[in-house]
Design an enzyme around this catalytic site. Structure first.
Site, PDB file in Angstrom:
ATOM      1  N   LYS A 182      -5.933  -5.619  13.898  1.00  0.00           N
ATOM      2  CA  LYS A 182      -5.917  -4.503  12.952  1.00  0.00           C
ATOM      3  C   LYS A 182      -7.258  -3.801  13.014  1.00  0.00           C
ATOM      4  O   LYS A 182      -8.309  -4.420  12.767  1.00  0.00           O
ATOM      5  CB  LYS A 182      -5.641  -5.007  11.539  1.00  0.00           C
ATOM      6  N   ASP A 234      -3.426  -5.585  -4.070  1.00  0.00           N
ATOM      7  CA  ASP A 234      -2.553  -4.548  -3.504  1.00  0.00           C
ATOM      8  C   ASP A 234      -1.259  -5.175  -2.997  1.00  0.00           C
ATOM      9  O   ASP A 234      -0.790  -4.860  -1.904  1.00  0.00           O
ATOM     10  CB  ASP A 234      -3.264  -3.803  -2.372  1.00  0.00           C
ATOM     11  N   VAL A 278      -2.441  -1.207  13.929  1.00  0.00           N
ATOM     12  CA  VAL A 278      -2.252  -2.605  14.315  1.00  0.00           C
ATOM     13  C   VAL A 278      -1.694  -2.629  15.730  1.00  0.00           C
ATOM     14  O   VAL A 278      -0.745  -1.900  16.044  1.00  0.00           O
ATOM     15  CB  VAL A 278      -1.298  -3.335  13.356  1.00  0.00           C
ATOM     16  N   GLY A 315      -1.108   3.182   9.706  1.00  0.00           N
ATOM     17  CA  GLY A 315      -1.115   3.557   8.301  1.00  0.00           C
ATOM     18  C   GLY A 315      -2.449   4.122   7.911  1.00  0.00           C
ATOM     19  O   GLY A 315      -3.318   4.369   8.760  1.00  0.00           O
ATOM     20  N   GLY A 316      -2.600   4.332   6.623  1.00  0.00           N
ATOM     21  CA  GLY A 316      -3.827   4.933   6.134  1.00  0.00           C
ATOM     22  C   GLY A 316      -5.062   4.104   6.410  1.00  0.00           C
ATOM     23  O   GLY A 316      -6.170   4.615   6.419  1.00  0.00           O
TER      24      GLY A 316
END
Length: 747
Positions: free
Chosen positions: A68, A169, A53, A48-49
């Protein structure tokens, strides 16, 4: 575990392009790389951004972990920026690693390797909620799933907010549901870190705070002060999406989404899904209030509302006392549970058959496809039970049992496994007599087919004994536990965990038979064996030590009981955390012992702290919160603070009556406490009214000869005497005495 079966790995932007090489040591060729000489990257499972992972191996400890990897998007040559970033990363990672709650992903380690920041997390087997929705073609989730997920997330947020930590978030991609139904939030601190690193999308040139547009609170959008209520708004967005299949403001571009959060009211979820419960819609819309002051003010309140909904709908993980955690049953009077449940052994789809079974005829030939279909339906029923859908689970298990009976035979281990699970559902539905009959049937069939000493046979007999205890048939339960224990000691040995479970239950049942000293000795033996076999910190060891404390208190050794409970509480706090329900349960019993030792001031201080902790973590309407409030009120009375004691009793009685019903024993105990307070304040007419109401209800529910009914009639007579109605009081005293003489002594 399939790729992607870890926590949320996307950046939350739907359809956005992602840098395929961002965040991996050595670019995208991370497979097989070793980080810090310890963590071996094996398989990319998410990108992802924020980075990537990897499924990894901690070669020092030999355990599977998820690593991660995060890498700044720019400033690579700016040494000052790098130092600041590394320090912020260490700060946020320490915060995440300090969070210890069953609903939060565990962070094992963190560091920097070749310019890449990394977090080492527990490897989880499950799907995040974004994947779950996508897997279902964006169809809404069933209501029981939504409330189950919501309760668990609210519980985790209540804990983190109490630690002063705000997620910032929260979104479906950051909430993972494990295969066993447990829910975990991940990426605490990552949103703030993403803002520092430069990954968070900036939709204007300045001022837009971190977050993902579909789930950002209005105060985040306005760059206002953000507190824990921002997470509650994000939770409302998540629940809206689970309930409808789409976010509350699913508009064409990111800016329109943010404007929608700030200025528009969401369409009520029931517009597109009218079968959604009104209470759930109301909660979601309350969470989505623009002004933080108009939202629920803490996650514990959200959890309390969800529990009340599930209780009102008859969908609860604790419908009857036996469904409570082992330590929780009977806390009103300080007594311990009968036991924790033994494991339920479910036969695999192709169980090895014995000669005794293999000769039995079946009515149809079972194809491999049929067996596979039945196994899948069996697993589906177990999943329904896991989320508290006991009625549906029972119906499905019963259907599968009938189909297996036709396809494989009445006594096939798979057929019996389905009937065993159906019995467990009956237990959770409060249908104890039916559950007992089913367990006895399964035990007898397994005895014929598998043999009297087979572990599956003994499990069913163990469960039958447990149901006997729930029905108050403690002598029969004792006989059954004794037989099962003898078989387990003979076949598996005295230190086998199942042997010790049975011996633990036997000890509890001895206490219920009034054989207090034997109960104490048995519990002490099991606690010592479990500490040796499982470890002093194992929860099963602590459950039995908890029972040791109860047995000590029951035999009048309150000082020793107090010390035992304190030791259990200390270990649970260290292992599970100060706000874990098991830790709080041990603290409850510490308060009981302090009261029995005449230390009511100490007990009052403990219960005030305990009520605050339970309200914060479980909600004001939680049953354990109400038990602690009841105990607080009792100690207020013992200290002569009767006005406060009466107010507490009234509040607790009102909530218990709403949640449990007017005839529930806990409701009646609270009402009796109201009468006690009224009496001490000299308001005897009011006290008589309440005493009479409690006595009438107990007589209707329990019968005229039940000890609790007779105690209430005695209370009523004493009140009549205080009012000068001597003749009525004496007549009622005589009636109670005669009833007690006529009632045979209970075992």
């Amino acid at each position: 575990m399939a790729a992607g079966h870890h926590e949320g790995h996307d950046d939350g932007d739907r359809g956005g392009q992602q840098d395929p090489g961002n965040g991996t040591p050595g670019g995208s060729a991370g497979n097989g790389r070793l980080i810090q000489g310890r963590y071996r990257l094996h398989e990319l499972i998410g990108r992802g951004g924020m980075g990537e992972v990897w499924r990894s191996l901690d070669e020092s400890l030999g355990r599977r972990v998820a690593v991660k990897c995060l890498k700044p998007a720019g400033h690579s040559g700016d040494a000052g920026f790098t130092r600041i970033l590394q320090e912020r990363f260490r700060r946020e990672a320490r915060v995440a690693a300090a969070l210890q709650h069953r609903g939060i992903t565990v962070v094992h380690d963190f560091g920097e390797h070749e310019g890449v920041l990394f977090l080492v997390m527990e490897m989880l087997d499950g799907r995040n909620l974004l994947q779950t929705l996508d897997d279902a073609g964006r169809s809404p989730l069933p209501v029981p799933d939504i409330t189950d997920i919501a309760e668990q997330v609210a519980d985790a947020l209540a804990y983190t907010h109490a630690q002063g930590v705000v997620h910032r978030d929260l979104k479906p991609a950051n909430i993972i549901r494990l295969t066993d139904g447990a829910v975990k939030i991940c990426d605490f601190g990552i949103a703030r870190l993403g803002h520092d690193i430069g990954f968070t999308s900036r939709l204007t040139g300045s001022g837009v705070a971190m977050g993902t547009p579909h789930y950002m609170s209005p105060e985040q959008i306005d760059a206002s002060e953000v507190d824990h209520r921002s997470d509650l708004y994000s939770l409302g967005c998540v629940l809206y999406e689970l309930a409808t299949g789409r976010p509350p403001f699913d508009l064409g571009d990111a800016w329109s989404i943010l404007v929608g959060h700030r200025d528009s009211q969401p369409e009520p979820p029931r517009v597109g899904r009218p079968e959604l419960p009104v209470e759930l819609e109301r909660l979601i819309l309350d969470l989505l209030a623009k002004d933080p002051e108009h939202r629920p003010q803490d996650a514990a309140d959200v959890g309390g509302r969800l529990k009340a909904m599930r209780a009102a709908a008859g969908v609860t993980t604790r419908p009857v006392p036996a469904a409570l955690p082992g330590w929780a049953r009977g806390l009103t009077t300080g007594s311990a549970a009968r036991s924790t449940r033994a494991h339920r052994i479910t036969a695999p789809p192709h169980h090895e058959l014995t000669a005794a079974w293999s000769t039995r005829p079946v009515t149809e030939q079972a194809s491999p496809e049929t067996l596979a279909s039945l196994a899948a339906r069996h697993a589906e029923a177990i999943d329904l039970a896991r989320i508290g859908n006991w009625r549906q689970a029972y119906d499905l298990h019963t259907s599968v049992a009938a189909a297996r009976d036709r396809a494989q035979g009445t006594d096939h281990p798979d057929t019996l496994a389905s009937r065993h699970e159906a019995a467990h559902c009956l237990t959770r539905l409060g249908r104890t007599e039916e559950a007992l009959r089913m367990y006895e049937y399964v035990a007898e069939a397994r005895r014929r087919v598998l043999g009297p000493d087979d572990p599956d046979t003994l499990v069913a007999r163990h469960e039958a004994a447990y149901e006997l205890g729930r029905l108050g048939r403690h002598l029969e339960a004792h006989q059954e536990y004794s037989a099962v224990l003898a078989a387990r000691e003979r076949t598996a040995g005295p230190d086998d965990p199942d042997t010790l479970q049975c011996k633990h239950n036997l000890g509890v049942n001895l206490g219920l038979l009034g054989r207090a000293e034997e109960a104490y000795l048995t519990a002490a033996e099991v606690a010592e064996a479990r500490a040796r076999v499982l470890g002093a910190d194992d929860e099963r060891t602590l459950v039995t030590r908890f029972e040791v404390g109860h047995a000590l208190a029951r035999t009048g050794r309150s000082a020793q009981a107090l010390e035992t409970y304190r030791e259990v509480a200390e270990i649970r706090e260290r292992v599970l955390g100060a706000d874990h329900r098991d830790t709080l349960a041990a603290r409850y019993e510490i308060g009981i012992c302090l009261g029995r030792l005449g230390r009511s001031a100490d007990a009052l201080a403990l219960y005030e702290d305990l009520v605050a902790a339970l309200t914060r973590t479980a909600g004001s309407a939680d049953l354990e919160t109400l038990r602690a409030r009841h105990a607080l009120g009792v100690n207020l009375g013992l200290l002569g603070q009767w006005d406060r004691a009466l107010a507490e009793a009234r509040d607790v009685a009102a909530v218990r009556e709403r949640l449990l019903g007017a005839g529930h024993p806990d409701t009646l105990v609270s009402k009796r406490e109201i009468a006690v307070g009224l009496g001490w304040l000299g308001r005897w007419s009011g006290a008589l009214t309440v005493y009479h109401e409690v006595a009438e209800t107990r007589e209707r529910v329990l019968g005229p000869a039940h000890p609790d009914t007779l105690t209430s009639r005695n209370d009523e007579a004493g009140c009549l005497a205080q009012l000068g109605r001597t003749a009525e009081a004496q007549a009622l005293y005589r009636r109670v005495g005669e009833q007690r003489e006529e009632t045979p002594e209970r075992l």
